[in-house]
Design a protein around this motif. Structure first.
Motif, PDB file in Angstrom:
ATOM      1  N   UNK A 278      13.935   2.575 -17.134  1.00  0.00           N
ATOM      2  CA  UNK A 278      12.661   2.582 -16.412  1.00  0.00           C
ATOM      3  C   UNK A 278      12.173   4.017 -16.252  1.00  0.00           C
ATOM      4  N   UNK A 279      10.874   4.150 -16.127  1.00  0.00           N
ATOM      5  CA  UNK A 279      10.251   5.437 -15.766  1.00  0.00           C
ATOM      6  C   UNK A 279       9.449   5.215 -14.498  1.00  0.00           C
ATOM      7  N   UNK A 280       9.627   6.113 -13.526  1.00  0.00           N
ATOM      8  CA  UNK A 280       8.879   6.085 -12.273  1.00  0.00           C
ATOM      9  C   UNK A 280       8.063   7.367 -12.161  1.00  0.00           C
ATOM     10  N   UNK A 281       6.793   7.216 -11.875  1.00  0.00           N
ATOM     11  CA  UNK A 281       5.957   8.389 -11.625  1.00  0.00           C
ATOM     12  C   UNK A 281       4.948   8.026 -10.543  1.00  0.00           C
ATOM     13  N   UNK A 282       4.608   9.000  -9.700  1.00  0.00           N
ATOM     14  CA  UNK A 282       3.682   8.733  -8.606  1.00  0.00           C
ATOM     15  C   UNK A 282       2.489   9.670  -8.670  1.00  0.00           C
ATOM     16  N   UNK A 283       1.353   9.161  -8.225  1.00  0.00           N
ATOM     17  CA  UNK A 283       0.184  10.001  -7.953  1.00  0.00           C
ATOM     18  C   UNK A 283       0.207  10.318  -6.468  1.00  0.00           C
ATOM     19  N   UNK A 284      -0.140  11.552  -6.150  1.00  0.00           N
ATOM     20  CA  UNK A 284      -0.092  11.996  -4.762  1.00  0.00           C
ATOM     21  C   UNK A 284      -1.474  12.468  -4.326  1.00  0.00           C
ATOM     22  N   UNK A 285      -1.872  12.069  -3.098  1.00  0.00           N
ATOM     23  CA  UNK A 285      -3.136  12.542  -2.523  1.00  0.00           C
ATOM     24  C   UNK A 285      -2.929  12.770  -1.032  1.00  0.00           C
ATOM     25  N   UNK A 286      -3.323  13.960  -0.584  1.00  0.00           N
ATOM     26  CA  UNK A 286      -3.220  14.301   0.841  1.00  0.00           C
ATOM     27  C   UNK A 286      -1.810  14.079   1.375  1.00  0.00           C
ATOM     28  N   UNK A 287      -0.833  14.425   0.564  1.00  0.00           N
ATOM     29  CA  UNK A 287       0.552  14.367   1.002  1.00  0.00           C
ATOM     30  C   UNK A 287       1.182  12.994   1.012  1.00  0.00           C
ATOM     31  N   UNK A 288       0.503  11.988   0.429  1.00  0.00           N
ATOM     32  CA  UNK A 288       1.065  10.640   0.408  1.00  0.00           C
ATOM     33  C   UNK A 288       0.929  10.040  -0.991  1.00  0.00           C
ATOM     34  N   UNK A 289       1.764   9.060  -1.273  1.00  0.00           N
ATOM     35  CA  UNK A 289       1.780   8.425  -2.596  1.00  0.00           C
ATOM     36  C   UNK A 289       0.598   7.466  -2.708  1.00  0.00           C
ATOM     37  N   UNK A 290      -0.269   7.730  -3.672  1.00  0.00           N
ATOM     38  CA  UNK A 290      -1.459   6.908  -3.875  1.00  0.00           C
ATOM     39  C   UNK A 290      -1.217   5.792  -4.889  1.00  0.00           C
ATOM     40  N   UNK A 291      -0.436   6.078  -5.914  1.00  0.00           N
ATOM     41  CA  UNK A 291      -0.171   5.080  -6.947  1.00  0.00           C
ATOM     42  C   UNK A 291       1.239   5.272  -7.481  1.00  0.00           C
ATOM     43  N   UNK A 292       1.909   4.168  -7.733  1.00  0.00           N
ATOM     44  CA  UNK A 292       3.248   4.175  -8.314  1.00  0.00           C
ATOM     45  C   UNK A 292       3.159   3.543  -9.698  1.00  0.00           C
TER      46      UNK A 292
END
Length: 307
Positions: A278-292
């Protein structure tokens, strides 16, 4: 970065070894164009290989600008393959995500700003947005925005007028700007959040997950129907958190987690029995995870086996 001026080369008398060297000089750029067009490294490799065959078979007297010729052939081959791929993706099982690739821009992008531009153009978020573009719009966007090719050269590559190319570029840019994330994140902050998020997900810690997730967070999983992953996008922090906790509690597998830079951003690759699972990557906005993003389609993970 490409310019409007090309160096004229006398390719008619160029030895075979020199022709190979000339092609290899441009290979990284050609792979970059093809991957951004197609979202799959294997397809990009196939396109560049076909470009190589056409390069070696071409009448040398007709090729005065090797780079322009190679870009034109690669772009047209990628366009043909993209049209076929879009038809196949209509029957794809679950959400479709690009094939993750290890990011290494090498010495071709020594400038920090240029590296940032290349990383953005290959990010999962932007590649997903580009799926909404027509093939021609995507080709123009890649050549113009990612590699800075002049409109005159793009027009020649696509056999379109310069005015038409400018219109395509404007439409593509508007679509991508509307859909791409509108925030910049320090890589160190993104890696820290990725580590904390992974630890919370692996431990089934719902409270910690909810503290890290933005209220309107989403989870997008890509399995292609070949492994377990949600077949629909999961919306809201509560649903994402509860889904991940459910996976953690129900899993009996043991994973080896390795960090890597994939598609211009920190990511985690989970290995099981020595193979990428598996590959996990996150988008971050304003210090929180926006998309996984979770990629589990085994066909898209082969290239990560050497990490």
């Amino acid at each position: 970065m490409p310019t409007d001026t090309e160096t004229t080369a006398d390719t008619e008398t160029t030895p075979t070894a020199a022709l190979t060297d000339l092609f290899e000089e441009h290979r990284r750029m050609l792979l970059g164009v093809a991957y951004r067009m197609l979202g799959r490294a294997a397809d990009a490799e196939d396109v560049v290989q076909e470009a190589w065959l056409r390069w070696t078979a071409e009448d040398r007297a007709t090729v005065r600008e090797p780079r322009a010729f190679l870009v034109r052939i690669t772009t047209r081959l990628a366009l043909d393959r993209l049209r076929q791929a879009q038809a196949r993706r209509e029957s794809y099982v679950g959400p479709w995500l690009p094939e993750p690739v290890v990011t290494d821009f090498g010495p071709t992008a020594p400038d920090t700003a240029e590296r940032a531009l290349l990383a953005d153009s290959v990010s999962l978020a932007v590649l997903v947005v580009m799926e909404s573009l027509s093939p021609l719009e995507r080709a123009v966007f890649v050549l113009r925005e990612a590699f800075g090719f002049p409109f005159t050269e793009i027009a020649t590559a696509l056999d379109r007028s310069e005015a038409a190319v400018r219109q395509l570029a404007g439409r593509a840019r508007r679509h991508v700007d509307e859909g791409r994330p509108r925030y910049d994140v320090d890589p160190a902050e993104r890696r820290d959040l990725t580590e904390r998020f992974l630890a919370a997900a692996a431990g089934g810690d719902l409270g910690e997950l909810l503290s890290l997730l933005a209220p309107d967070a989403r989870l997008v999983g890509d399995s292609g129907g070949k492994s377990k992953a949600p077949l629909r996008i999961i919306d809201t922090a509560d649903k994402v958190g509860r889904f991940l906790c459910g996976v953690a509690k129900g899993s009996q597998s043991v994973y080896d987690y390795r960090f890597a830079e994939l598609n211009g951003a920190p990511a985690v690759v989970a290995f099981q029995d020595g193979r990428p699972d598996s590959v996990f990557q996150v988008e971050v906005r304003d210090g929180r995870v926006q998309c996984v993003y979770i990629i589990r389609n085994p066909d898209k993970l082969h290239a990560l086996a050497g990490l």
